[in-house]
Write a protein that holds these residues in place. Structure first.
Motif, PDB file in Angstrom:
ATOM      1  N   ALA A 191       0.845  -1.191   0.000  1.00  0.00           N
ATOM      2  CA  ALA A 191       0.000   0.000   0.000  1.00  0.00           C
ATOM      3  C   ALA A 191       0.880   1.239   0.000  1.00  0.00           C
ATOM      4  O   ALA A 191       1.746   1.397   0.864  1.00  0.00           O
ATOM      5  N   SER A 192       0.674   2.129  -0.974  1.00  0.00           N
ATOM      6  CA  SER A 192       1.417   3.375  -1.020  1.00  0.00           C
ATOM      7  C   SER A 192       0.797   4.402  -0.078  1.00  0.00           C
ATOM      8  O   SER A 192      -0.220   4.135   0.584  1.00  0.00           O
ATOM      9  N   GLN A 193       1.408   5.574  -0.028  1.00  0.00           N
ATOM     10  CA  GLN A 193       1.001   6.612   0.911  1.00  0.00           C
ATOM     11  C   GLN A 193      -0.464   6.993   0.763  1.00  0.00           C
ATOM     12  O   GLN A 193      -1.159   7.258   1.746  1.00  0.00           O
ATOM     13  N   ASP A 194      -0.959   7.001  -0.495  1.00  0.00           N
ATOM     14  CA  ASP A 194      -2.345   7.404  -0.741  1.00  0.00           C
ATOM     15  C   ASP A 194      -3.304   6.215  -0.813  1.00  0.00           C
ATOM     16  O   ASP A 194      -4.459   6.365  -1.198  1.00  0.00           O
ATOM     17  N   GLY A 195      -2.822   5.027  -0.444  1.00  0.00           N
ATOM     18  CA  GLY A 195      -3.664   3.845  -0.431  1.00  0.00           C
ATOM     19  C   GLY A 195      -3.621   3.024  -1.702  1.00  0.00           C
ATOM     20  O   GLY A 195      -4.194   1.922  -1.751  1.00  0.00           O
TER      21      GLY A 195
END
Length: 357
Positions: A85-89
């Motif tokens: 999962a990246s920072q923005d989901g």
């Protein structure tokens, strides 16, 4: 970034290609003869023309533009697909390569994060699978290949967030990955090397120790914003602008999709300037050991080496190697002696970084 070699289209018979139609004289003099022969063979066999390189064509028929070294290793022994999962989901696909325990023990192992090349526009988890296998099997490290988000579908800069998310995830998942969280290296080729340069600064700022940054043919200036090769202050950028591998036309293609004219101002206001041009970083202290490798016949050669000298000025331990006669994508050419040398150099560097030798 990426080169200008794709799989032959097979849609037309081989035609005679004149060497003077492909190589300017000053470039031909520098290229390794084996690479010259390879370029001429691929041109004769038929590859997509510059006019065909439009994003709708590339996305609509990816097989036509796939590089010949691309290989799907899904389902291979000790190769697992997952997501981060990246920072923005956003969910970022990764591929995890584990060493053979009969050769390297049960772990915990060192970890190497890999970011593929492709000008921030091309590439996937097949692009550098063979290099990932080589690092895993030669150095006995876990390799996590990260398929960060690409442009133009995603705004440039998200790739850096994805890279940091992968690093943070790997440290948190150390037990399940069977890795030592204090023995992590990062690296990539071309655009992936650019990401690695930025990530080594981000890791430093977050207090995350890294064993090594392994950056190959890295762009470190703002080449994607140039309107012509002459804007670069580095001689190699103009010298090889019309070469057959990573010509200016290909760099400009990437730039148009990473920084469209109507979005340059917004993107530049959203991300730090040194993300776009790592050479513009303000703090060169406390960075991890770095191994920078360049190709003599690569337009990005000089800026990659300039980044290395900036690191040295900041007190970082740096190794630099220039492969003579080698173009931008030389590390993918299985038949090329310099590529074989490159693989051995990679394995040795990873072993040293992770304490295997």
């Amino acid at each position: 970034m990426s080169g200008d070699v794709t799989k032959p289209t097979g849609t037309q018979p081989e035609t005679e290609v004149k060497i003077e139609d492909v190589f300017e004289h000053h470039i031909l003099e520098r290229y390794d003869p084996d690479v010259v022969k390879y370029v001429l063979r691929t041109r004769a066999a038929g590859v997509p023309s510059l006019d065909e390189w439009r994003i709708e064509n590339v996305r609509g028929n990816p097989a036509k533009f796939e590089p010949p070294w691309s290989k799907d290793v899904t389902g291979w022994e000790r190769v697992v697909d997952a997501e981060v999962a990246s920072q923005d989901g956003a969910r970022i696909p990764i591929k995890i390569y584990h060493p053979d325990p009969s050769q390297f023990g049960e772990g915990p192992y060192g970890l190497h994060l890999n970011f593929h090349g492709g000008g921030f526009v091309l590439g996937d988890l097949n692009t550098e699978s063979q290099l990932c296998l080589s690092m895993r099997d030669g150095a006995g490290v876990v390799v996590v290949d990260v398929n960060y988000r690409h442009c133009p579908e995603t705004t440039w800069g998200k790739c850096m967030e994805d890279a940091l998310a992968a690093l943070l995830w790997a440290r948190e998942a150390a037990a399940s990955l069977k890795i030592r969280p204090n023995s992590i290296s990062i690296g990539g080729i071309s655009a992936g090397a650019h990401i690695s340069l930025v990530l080594q600064h981000m890791a430093r700022d977050k207090g995350i120790p890294l064993k090594l940054c392994l950056a190959t043919v890295p762009p470190s200036a703002q080449g994607l914003l140039y309107k012509s090769p002459s804007e670069s202050p580095f001689a190699s950028f103009s010298e090889f602008a019309n070469g057959p591998i990573l010509p200016w036309a290909r760099i400009h293609f990437f730039g148009q999709h990473c920084f469209p004219e109507d979005k340059i101002e917004k993107i530049s206001a959203t991300v730090p300037e040194w993300w776009i041009s790592p050479l513009k970083s303000k703090d060169w202290t406390g960075l991890c050991d770095t191994y920078i490798r360049t190709g003599e016949c690569d337009p990005l050669r000089d800026e990659g080496e300039a980044y290395g000298f900036k690191l040295i000025e900041g007190g970082t331990k740096v190794t630099m190697k220039r492969y003579v006669g080698a173009p931008h994508t030389f590390m993918y050419f299985d038949w090329f002696k310099k590529k074989q040398e490159y693989d051995l150099d990679t394995i040795t560097a990873l072993k040293q970084a992770h304490g295997s030798i």
